[in-house]
Design a protein around this motif. Structure first.
Motif, PDB file in Angstrom:
ATOM      1  N   PRO A 674       0.774  -1.315  -0.042  1.00  0.00           N
ATOM      2  CA  PRO A 674       0.003  -0.095  -0.055  1.00  0.00           C
ATOM      3  C   PRO A 674       0.854   1.252   0.027  1.00  0.00           C
ATOM      4  O   PRO A 674       0.392   2.242  -0.528  1.00  0.00           O
ATOM      5  N   GLU A 675       2.039   1.462   0.821  1.00  0.00           N
ATOM      6  CA  GLU A 675       2.981   2.516   0.789  1.00  0.00           C
ATOM      7  C   GLU A 675       3.271   2.795  -0.562  1.00  0.00           C
ATOM      8  O   GLU A 675       3.432   3.826  -1.040  1.00  0.00           O
ATOM      9  N   ARG A 678       0.500   4.099  -2.851  1.00  0.00           N
ATOM     10  CA  ARG A 678       0.272   5.644  -2.333  1.00  0.00           C
ATOM     11  C   ARG A 678       1.141   6.400  -3.178  1.00  0.00           C
ATOM     12  O   ARG A 678       1.019   7.686  -3.629  1.00  0.00           O
ATOM     13  N   HIS A 681       0.609   7.059  -6.740  1.00  0.00           N
ATOM     14  CA  HIS A 681      -0.534   7.502  -6.948  1.00  0.00           C
ATOM     15  C   HIS A 681       0.009   9.314  -6.885  1.00  0.00           C
ATOM     16  O   HIS A 681      -0.434  10.079  -7.727  1.00  0.00           O
ATOM     17  N   GLN A 682       0.677   9.385  -5.755  1.00  0.00           N
ATOM     18  CA  GLN A 682       1.098  10.829  -5.734  1.00  0.00           C
ATOM     19  C   GLN A 682       2.047  11.318  -6.981  1.00  0.00           C
ATOM     20  O   GLN A 682       2.082  12.634  -7.258  1.00  0.00           O
ATOM     21  N   LEU A 688      -5.239   5.550  -7.564  1.00  0.00           N
ATOM     22  CA  LEU A 688      -5.394   4.813  -6.651  1.00  0.00           C
ATOM     23  C   LEU A 688      -6.684   4.927  -5.814  1.00  0.00           C
ATOM     24  O   LEU A 688      -7.057   6.057  -5.330  1.00  0.00           O
ATOM     25  N   GLU A 690      -8.279   3.422  -2.349  1.00  0.00           N
ATOM     26  CA  GLU A 690      -8.378   2.478  -1.432  1.00  0.00           C
ATOM     27  C   GLU A 690      -9.683   2.207  -0.923  1.00  0.00           C
ATOM     28  O   GLU A 690     -10.530   3.119  -0.520  1.00  0.00           O
ATOM     29  N   GLU A 694      -5.287  -1.581   5.797  1.00  0.00           N
ATOM     30  CA  GLU A 694      -4.042  -2.297   5.660  1.00  0.00           C
ATOM     31  C   GLU A 694      -4.175  -3.632   6.481  1.00  0.00           C
ATOM     32  O   GLU A 694      -3.689  -4.785   6.197  1.00  0.00           O
ATOM     33  N   CYS A 707      -8.607  -2.804  -3.155  1.00  0.00           N
ATOM     34  CA  CYS A 707      -8.173  -1.582  -3.590  1.00  0.00           C
ATOM     35  C   CYS A 707      -8.352  -1.647  -5.168  1.00  0.00           C
ATOM     36  O   CYS A 707      -8.581  -2.688  -5.595  1.00  0.00           O
TER      37      CYS A 707
END
Length: 749
Positions: A674-675, A678, A681-682, A688, A690, A694, A707
């Motif tokens: 997940p990190e 993200r 995505h940034q 993404l 969610e 988690e 997700c």
């Protein structure tokens, strides 16, 4: 003279001569659009802008001169020449698409060219020799092809400096090959062409110049549009650093620009060159010919332009009208609904929340919170309704609307609306939609009574068939069965595994675990998200779903906008609209699942609430329409107004795939944790959404997606799918044959 004060009707007002805005205002309709022909028709009161007299419109094209007593509050303001520099909004909080201060700022050609050149947007080679006091705030120096020189008055050496600067400018690389030099003296900022030319389409102009390839017009039109969008980005970034005083009002910003540009050729390279930004003049010159200059473009650009001009004023107007309203939300939902509470704060709404979990994270993000631990027991919904209404009364809370985004609580929400006299579907309509078999029986009964052929998939049939929970959500427990024996086995398994709410929260088990056997319908699957107000279709958005991993029906892939032909999309929208009306759903935002078969649309089910997963986010990004705000607006009795209910063009293409723990657990712990998702995505590498926490990375037989990973492409759906597949291969999410993303995405057009 019109009397009375309508509370929930937005008022978009333009101070202008008729030719600038009349075509756009007349599309809004008599309730929403006002044209003022003189500043004296308006006044300021406290922080509000009021209109006393205006030209109004009806949808038949007629105009009326109306006097308002009391005056109407303006919820969005526009102005154009000759009053573009009037300071009408400086002391108000009324949203405005410009101001006197911004008109003067962007009307200054030199300032505009310096800012555009800093953003690497080409402007004509320009030498500016400034005498004090002049524009001495502009920094001396060279920015691209624009050079600013500060001069001193009177000295002979100053004149020599001028000669040297001019000679250097004329001999510079930027001026080589120039056959025409235009010198202008004075302060006039009029563009070169508006006063001395006729409007003509790009396609016609190219044909007259001997360019017969139709793709050239499309390419140039796309180049002009992309360049214009780059100019708008410069405007937005510049104004974001300005104070309210500099912008000319707290609600003032530039919402539309008119760009004068030239196409120049350097060898075989065509390059756009920006002359200036002149929204009023561009509106005037394009008034007589609708869509002038856009006919040679690919389909959608003309509509995109008109829709954008109307969409931003309408959206800001309605958001302004909603500020400060109180909305009761029943059911907080899970992690996938987290965006609701932050967004509501941005809208300046006051949120009252009811949920079963006293420690729910949303309880800290709203204005008032009522915990009802036994909320999932829907046998007691009448009692819950009474407790909610008693809480509101004892707390002196008076909501303007009541809405639900969590499937579990739609019936209770309708009971509360009915008790409080708030706008929303009646409880009976919600019950019909909530119970899947009842939905089909009800609609089939209507169709038989009217002799109409249509849309349900609940008719009699053999196998294969589909078994699902009567009140289920998220496709949990849904299975394709090929025989009576398989049906009985699945029924027994569900009866043992999914008995009550605590076995799998949020999928409808609070209503029981009854199951239904439905006809299996072939064809392509689609979601239609609709916005209804008083039964009228205000907005509709169609997306495509990929094939599922049978025998389960968990969603795998999706794309938006739909790749179906326009007439097929229209059939789906019509079917979704009529299905909602047939059930009695006349007010709200609803999600309708259908299949497009060889004989037309077939209804799967109706979700009597806003669509979940990625849908709200994608629609906001592609169409500029926020379904969340639309749901809030309808609940408060404010009609969501869009330039078009069904033909608002998309600004790009999304393709996305669902990530599920049972197939992607290893990737979610390593290459696609997940990190990292993200972070990508940034960076803009993926999009993404969610859908779970988690700590829910636990594989099980029954599951919903963890997700959604998507890719957005500005111009092409196929490119979006190709980029998505390549990205997922790198992340370890493409796992053929168990989870073959290439297969899932190959079904889209």
């Amino acid at each position: 003279t019109r009397t009375g004060t309508p509370r929930n009707i937005p008022k978009t007002c333009a101070l202008s001569v008729p030719t600038a805005f009349i075509r756009h205002l007349s599309q809004v309709g008599i309730r929403d659009a006002l044209l003022c022909l003189c500043p004296s028709w308006l006044s300021r009161s406290s922080s509000s802008l009021l209109v006393h007299k205006a030209v109004t419109f009806d949808l038949g094209g007629r105009t009326f001169l109306s006097n308002f007593n009391p005056p109407r509050r303006v919820t969005y303001f526009l102005s154009s020449d000759p009053w573009a520099e009037e300071e009408m909004t400086r002391e108000t909080d009324c949203p405005s698409g410009g101001s006197g201060a911004l008109s003067r700022f962007w009307g200054n050609v030199l300032t505009t060219r310096v800012l555009l050149q800093k953003a690497k947007i080409h402007c004509p080679p320009t030498l500016a020799l400034l005498l004090p006091p002049g524009q001495m705030e502009l920094e001396e120096g060279k920015t691209g092809g624009v050079e600013v020189v500060h001069l001193e008055m009177g000295a002979e050496e100053g004149m020599n400096s001028v000669r040297n600067k001019v000679d250097s400018f004329l001999e510079s690389e930027n001026m080589r090959g120039s056959e025409r030099l235009v010198c202008r003296v004075g302060v006039s900022d009029d563009p070169l062409s508006h006063s001395h030319s006729l409007s003509q389409s790009l396609e016609t102009t190219l044909l007259e110049c001997g360019f017969t390839d139709p793709t050239m017009a499309k390419s140039l039109c796309r180049l002009a549009l992309d360049t214009t969008l780059s100019c708008l980005c410069v405007v937005m970034e510049t104004e974001s650093s300005m104070s309210a005083e500099q912008r000319g009002g707290a609600g003032a910003q530039t919402d539309m620009i008119g760009v004068d540009l030239l196409f120049t050729m350097d060898g075989s390279i065509i390059r756009p060159v920006i002359l200036g930004l002149h929204p009023s003049l561009c509106l005037h010159s394009s008034f007589q010919e609708r869509g002038m200059g856009m006919e040679g473009c690919d389909s959608g650009i003309e509509g995109w332009s008109r829709g954008t001009l109307l969409l931003t004023p309408l959206t800001r107007s309605q958001y302004y009208l909603m500020q400060g309203k109180t909305v009761l939300v029943v059911g907080a939902g899970g992690h996938s609904k987290k965006f609701i509470w932050k967004t509501a704060k941005q809208y300046k709404l006051k949120i009252l929340l009811v949920d079963s979990d006293p420690a729910h994270f949303a309880s800290q993000l709203v204005d008032h919170f009522l915990p009802l631990p036994d909320l999932p027991d829907h046998r007691r919904d009448d009692q819950h309704c009474s407790r909610i209404c008693d809480w509101l009364l004892s707390s002196s809370l008076r909501p303007d609307g009541c809405v639900c985004f969590w499937d579990e609580c739609v019936v209770l929400t309708s009971l509360v609306c009915d008790r409080l006299g708030l706008r929303g579907p009646p409880p009976e309509a919600i019950r019909i939609a909530k119970e899947k078999s009842r939905t089909h029986r009800h609609l089939l009964g209507l169709l038989k009574s009217t002799g109409t052929n249509l849309i349900t998939s609940g008719g009699e049939g053999g196998f294969p068939a589909v078994m699902k929970l009567e009140y289920g959500a998220g496709a949990v427990g849904v299975r394709k069965v090929g025989s009576l024996e398989e049906s009985l086995a699945h029924f027994e398994r569900i009866g043992g595994d999914l008995r009550e709410e605590t076995d799998y929260p949020g999928i409808g088990l609070g209503w029981g675990n009854a199951m239904i056997l439905m006809e299996y319908v072939g064809g392509t699957e689609h979601d239609v998200d609709v916005v209804l107000f008083e039964g009228r279709l205000e907005g509709a958005f169609v997306s495509d779903n990929g094939p599922t991993c049978t025998p389960a029906f968990t969603e795998t892939a999706a794309q938006m906008p739909s790749g179906l032909a326009p007439d097929k999309r229209a059939q789906l929208i019509r079917a979704a609209h009529h299905a909602c009306l047939g059930c009695g759903l006349r007010d709200g935002v609803f999600n309708v699942e259908l299949k497009m078969t060889e004989v037309g649309p077939r209804l799967i089910e109706i979700n009597a609430r806003m669509g979940g997963f990625y849908l709200c986010d994608w629609i906001r990004q592609l169409y500029g329409v926020d379904l969340l705000m639309a749901a809030f607006m309808v609940s408060c009795g404010v009609r969501p107004c869009l330039p078009s209910a069904t033909a608002l063009p998309a600004r790009g293409h999304f393709a996305g795939v669902m990530v599920v723990v049972s197939r992607h657990l290893q990737a979610l712990r390593t290459t696609a944790n997940p990190e990292r998702l993200r972070g990508l995505h940034q960076e803009g590498a993926l999009w993404l959404n969610e859908l779970a926490e988690e700590d829910e990375l636990i594989s099980g037989e029954y599951e919903e997606p963890f997700c959604n990973v998507g890719v957005r492409d500005a111009h092409n759906a196929a490119n979006a799918r190709q980029r998505l597949l390549a990205l997922c291969q790198g992340l370890g999410l493409h796992c053929p044959p168990r989870y073959d993303l290439g297969y899932f995405l190959s079904h889209f057009n």
